[in-house]
Design a protein around this motif. Sequence first.
Motif, PDB file in Angstrom:
ATOM      1  N   ALA A  60       2.764   4.762  -1.660  1.00 57.50           N
ATOM      2  CA  ALA A  60       3.468   5.205  -0.384  1.00 57.50           C
ATOM      3  C   ALA A  60       3.386   6.796  -0.103  1.00 57.50           C
ATOM      4  O   ALA A  60       3.019   7.443  -1.379  1.00 57.50           O
ATOM      5  CB  ALA A  60       4.847   5.240  -1.078  1.00 57.50           C
ATOM      6  N   GLU A  61       3.279   7.190   0.732  1.00 58.31           N
ATOM      7  CA  GLU A  61       2.958   8.416   1.065  1.00 58.31           C
ATOM      8  C   GLU A  61       4.122   9.405   0.700  1.00 58.31           C
ATOM      9  O   GLU A  61       3.720  10.748   0.721  1.00 58.31           O
ATOM     10  CB  GLU A  61       2.843   8.946   2.664  1.00 58.31           C
ATOM     11  N   ASP A  62       5.139   9.079   0.389  1.00 54.89           N
ATOM     12  CA  ASP A  62       6.448  10.247   0.033  1.00 54.89           C
ATOM     13  C   ASP A  62       6.197  10.271  -1.493  1.00 54.89           C
ATOM     14  O   ASP A  62       7.403  11.040  -1.884  1.00 54.89           O
ATOM     15  CB  ASP A  62       7.523   9.696   0.878  1.00 54.89           C
ATOM     16  N   ILE A  63       5.800   9.728  -2.238  1.00 55.23           N
ATOM     17  CA  ILE A  63       5.791   9.965  -3.856  1.00 55.23           C
ATOM     18  C   ILE A  63       5.174  11.185  -4.097  1.00 55.23           C
ATOM     19  O   ILE A  63       4.103  11.803  -3.771  1.00 55.23           O
ATOM     20  CB  ILE A  63       4.846   8.810  -4.434  1.00 55.23           C
ATOM     21  N   ARG A  64       6.106  12.045  -4.821  1.00 53.19           N
ATOM     22  CA  ARG A  64       5.668  13.397  -5.293  1.00 53.19           C
ATOM     23  C   ARG A  64       6.061  13.346  -6.948  1.00 53.19           C
ATOM     24  O   ARG A  64       6.786  13.040  -7.321  1.00 53.19           O
ATOM     25  CB  ARG A  64       6.476  14.289  -4.839  1.00 53.19           C
ATOM     26  N   VAL A 111      -6.321   0.293  -6.647  1.00 54.41           N
ATOM     27  CA  VAL A 111      -5.498   1.319  -7.372  1.00 54.41           C
ATOM     28  C   VAL A 111      -3.922   1.714  -6.763  1.00 54.41           C
ATOM     29  O   VAL A 111      -3.700   1.596  -5.614  1.00 54.41           O
ATOM     30  CB  VAL A 111      -6.147   2.852  -6.990  1.00 54.41           C
ATOM     31  N   SER A 112      -2.906   1.424  -7.590  1.00 53.80           N
ATOM     32  CA  SER A 112      -1.598   1.492  -7.173  1.00 53.80           C
ATOM     33  C   SER A 112      -0.593   2.598  -7.842  1.00 53.80           C
ATOM     34  O   SER A 112      -0.925   2.884  -8.795  1.00 53.80           O
ATOM     35  CB  SER A 112      -0.936  -0.022  -7.259  1.00 53.80           C
ATOM     36  N   VAL A 113       0.256   3.079  -7.087  1.00 60.82           N
ATOM     37  CA  VAL A 113       1.246   4.031  -7.545  1.00 60.82           C
ATOM     38  C   VAL A 113       2.540   3.731  -7.174  1.00 60.82           C
ATOM     39  O   VAL A 113       2.830   3.541  -5.809  1.00 60.82           O
ATOM     40  CB  VAL A 113       0.731   5.448  -6.819  1.00 60.82           C
ATOM     41  N   MET A 114       3.369   3.730  -8.158  1.00 63.20           N
ATOM     42  CA  MET A 114       4.705   3.132  -7.789  1.00 63.20           C
ATOM     43  C   MET A 114       5.730   4.034  -8.801  1.00 63.20           C
ATOM     44  O   MET A 114       5.394   4.633  -9.891  1.00 63.20           O
ATOM     45  CB  MET A 114       4.739   1.935  -8.249  1.00 63.20           C
TER      46      MET A 114
END
Length: 66
Positions: A15-19, A50-53
């Motif tokens: 997601a683009e909003d992950i910080r 590649v996944s980021v959660m």
Amino acid sequence: MVAEERGIEIKLDCAEDIRAAVNAPLLEQAVQNLIDNAVKYSGTGAAVEVSVMVGDEGIDIAVRDT
């Protein structure tokens, strides 16, 4: 890039909003090493994901290959 030369697709699920407050250069180096290894040991035409959660205790980053 080696992945392109070998026909390996790199898929990103993030997601683009992950910080996150991280040391960006170290994180980039670690993820790049994981991707490089995945590409190195995958066959021609394979896929690397590649996944980021957002997890329970922070950010979860996963690199999967075939």
